[in-house]
Design an enzyme around this catalytic site. Sequence first.
Site, short mmCIF file in Angstrom:
data_model
loop_
_atom_site.label_atom_id
_atom_site.label_comp_id
_atom_site.label_asym_id
_atom_site.label_seq_id
_atom_site.Cartn_x
_atom_site.Cartn_y
_atom_site.Cartn_z
N MET A 126 16.30 62.01 51.78
CA MET A 126 17.17 63.02 52.36
C MET A 126 18.50 63.15 51.59
O MET A 126 18.99 64.26 51.39
CB MET A 126 17.46 62.70 53.82
N LYS B 126 22.24 88.94 47.79
CA LYS B 126 21.71 88.43 49.05
C LYS B 126 21.58 86.91 48.99
O LYS B 126 21.62 86.30 47.91
CB LYS B 126 20.34 89.06 49.33
N TYR C 297 10.33 55.66 49.59
CA TYR C 297 9.31 55.71 50.62
C TYR C 297 7.90 55.84 50.04
O TYR C 297 7.65 56.66 49.16
CB TYR C 297 9.56 56.89 51.56
N ARG D 285 4.88 94.48 52.11
CA ARG D 285 5.89 93.94 53.03
C ARG D 285 6.49 95.12 53.78
O ARG D 285 5.78 95.96 54.31
CB ARG D 285 6.95 93.13 52.27
#
Length: 400
Positions: free
Chosen positions: A329, A51, A282, A148
């Site tokens: 990023m 998956k 940053y 779940r």
Amino acid sequence: MSAETSSSSSPTSASHGPAERAAVIDHAALAHNVNTVRSWAQPAQVMAVVKADAYGHGMIECARTAVAAGATWLGVAHVSEALQLREAGLTTPTLAWLHTTGTPFGRAVEEGIDLGVSGWELDAIAEAARRLERPARVHLKIDTGLGRNGCPPEDWDALCARAAELQRPGLIRVVGVFSHLAVADEPEREHEVDAALNRFHDAVALARSHGLDPDLRHLANTPATLARPDTHLDMVRFGVGMYGLSPFAGEGPETFNLRPVMSLTTTLAANKLVPANQGVSYGYRYRTGAATRLGLVPLGYADGVPRTADEAPVWIDGRTYRVSGRIAMDQFMVDLHTEEQEIQVGAPVELFGPRSGILASDWADAAGTINYEIVTRVGARVPRIHVNREAARRGAEEKK
């Protein structure tokens, strides 16, 4: 994007020459891990869980190698993933277990995909089977404590009764009963695994009292497969361990004879001299302590590198350094702690992988998460470059 190459030290893209950045997938390691778990789990069958694009490793390619290495089942979350496997020519028995009201149950029945059932899905699946005049293969899921999906214990008797009612006219075939473990990766909570296992055995017994006779009982995930032989039953679901990642905190994959499959690599994009007290990235979360060189690594959170992984290890041209400042990023910086340009632009960089010895779990620790997330989140603009596929498959043939 994927390409075959023979060495992870210099990955190449099929269409663009040397890769600027790559997740190198070692199929020899993957086949080794499947063979390892087969020895742990025998005589139980092995389901290779592919998956989420095989935990970020490439679903189709990894599924083929896993099956060649002896996995007899494939496991996915969504029917859409199972359909991709069928479209790629993989006819191995495949189970999909997470559904919505938009799940294409008819397509799944047509393609012979096994379906997990926790409750409401059963009648929708049976209706699809009725329309197609073909029985659906289902695995009933009992919630043994994870909370779940999975049928609540108080509703299990009714679900089994309904399944038996639908099986009698041939609308469905109950192939399996399964559940999932919540704390098998925490050895100190063994008693909770014991309780879940007992609840599972009770659920199977109740299913059989309704005339259901499942071929497969499956409960064990990777940690239970490695640490709890009593949970192996008829089949184990081998997920994170197949990719050479340990599910246990403080224990590396070598403890279980597993080999990491993914290496996350790039090359140094810049190397510049800066003064003491230079703020880096940053927020100036890092400042240089002295005049030094900063190396720029062209991977960032858009590529799946966690923004929160302050001071994570990174290997550059034979030495291990630390991330310096906030990950951005597309890039992050590394203080090279020298004023000399000892490392050239274009030098090899590895965030984790066998060459550096850095593990995905080292990045997970720095980011406050788990190694599963580190590999699964590697972004789509990082090409997967698959190596050693032919060697893996030759080795699998030799073992048969």
